[in-house]
Design an enzyme around this catalytic site. Structure first.
Site, PDB file in Angstrom:
ATOM      1  N   GLU A  25       0.832  -1.208   0.000  1.00 42.77           N
ATOM      2  CA  GLU A  25       0.000   0.000   0.000  1.00 42.77           C
ATOM      3  C   GLU A  25       0.864   1.254   0.000  1.00 42.77           C
ATOM      4  O   GLU A  25       0.536   2.247  -0.651  1.00 42.77           O
ATOM      5  CB  GLU A  25      -0.898   0.029   1.235  1.00 42.77           C
ATOM      6  CG  GLU A  25      -1.949  -1.049   1.287  1.00 42.77           C
ATOM      7  CD  GLU A  25      -2.743  -0.977   2.562  1.00 42.77           C
ATOM      8  OE1 GLU A  25      -3.875  -0.449   2.510  1.00 42.77           O
ATOM      9  OE2 GLU A  25      -2.246  -1.424   3.615  1.00 42.77           O
ATOM     10  N   GLU A  76      -5.847   7.125  11.088  1.00 44.96           N
ATOM     11  CA  GLU A  76      -6.088   7.877  12.313  1.00 44.96           C
ATOM     12  C   GLU A  76      -4.997   8.927  12.520  1.00 44.96           C
ATOM     13  O   GLU A  76      -5.279  10.062  12.911  1.00 44.96           O
ATOM     14  CB  GLU A  76      -6.117   6.929  13.525  1.00 44.96           C
ATOM     15  CG  GLU A  76      -7.291   5.985  13.544  1.00 44.96           C
ATOM     16  CD  GLU A  76      -7.078   4.689  12.758  1.00 44.96           C
ATOM     17  OE1 GLU A  76      -7.845   3.753  12.997  1.00 44.96           O
ATOM     18  OE2 GLU A  76      -6.175   4.612  11.902  1.00 44.96           O
ATOM     19  N   LYS A 102     -10.418   5.116   2.433  1.00 45.11           N
ATOM     20  CA  LYS A 102      -9.586   4.368   1.486  1.00 45.11           C
ATOM     21  C   LYS A 102     -10.575   3.667   0.565  1.00 45.11           C
ATOM     22  O   LYS A 102     -11.358   2.814   0.992  1.00 45.11           O
ATOM     23  CB  LYS A 102      -8.715   3.357   2.234  1.00 45.11           C
ATOM     24  CG  LYS A 102      -7.718   2.647   1.343  1.00 45.11           C
ATOM     25  CD  LYS A 102      -6.867   1.654   2.122  1.00 45.11           C
ATOM     26  CE  LYS A 102      -5.949   2.392   3.079  1.00 45.11           C
ATOM     27  NZ  LYS A 102      -4.940   1.489   3.676  1.00 45.11           N
TER      28      LYS A 102
END
Length: 128
Positions: A25, A76, A102
């Site tokens: 990612e 977060e 996302k």
């Protein structure tokens, strides 16, 4: 007349970013949607038509882009950085709401996205 509440917002700003727990990612990146809502006293801007007396949504967009460019594992953490940056830049902000989605999370299910939503109060006495 007295202004009861004013909200300035950005709705679903779409961008490519490199956040996630998985190394892939952070290497390949993914599509994110960021929404931001702030409350502030903008009564002067209502009367005088001056951008200096409001919270500029263009400046808010720049803050979002700057913080989203910094790779993180957790959304977060990114959302918290955005909120803190907004409060540093615009001390008149009373509350900040940040939502980061996302769009295609790697969680083995079909969804329209996953993410985090924070609502924070700018407690000027705590240094937030």
């Amino acid at each position: 007349m007295k202004l009861e509440k004013a909200t300035i917002f950005i709705d679903r700003l779409r961008m490519l970013a490199f956040h996630g727990v998985l190394p892939q990612e952070r290497k390949v990146g993914g599509e994110f949607l960021v929404s931001l809502k702030v409350t502030a006293d903008i009564s002067k801007a209502i009367e005088n038509d001056r951008v200096d007396d409001t919270v500029s949504y263009a400046a808010l967009k720049d803050i979002v882009v700057e913080e989203m460019e910094q790779t993180s594992e957790l959304l977060e953490h990114v959302a918290g950085r955005i909120a803190k940056h907004v409060c540093r830049t615009f001390p008149q902000v009373e509350t900040v709401e940040v939502t980061i989605t996302k769009v295609n999370p790697p969680m083995g299910g079909d969804s329209k996205g996953a993410g985090v939503a924070l609502k924070l109060i700018n407690d000027k006495t705590s240094g937030f």
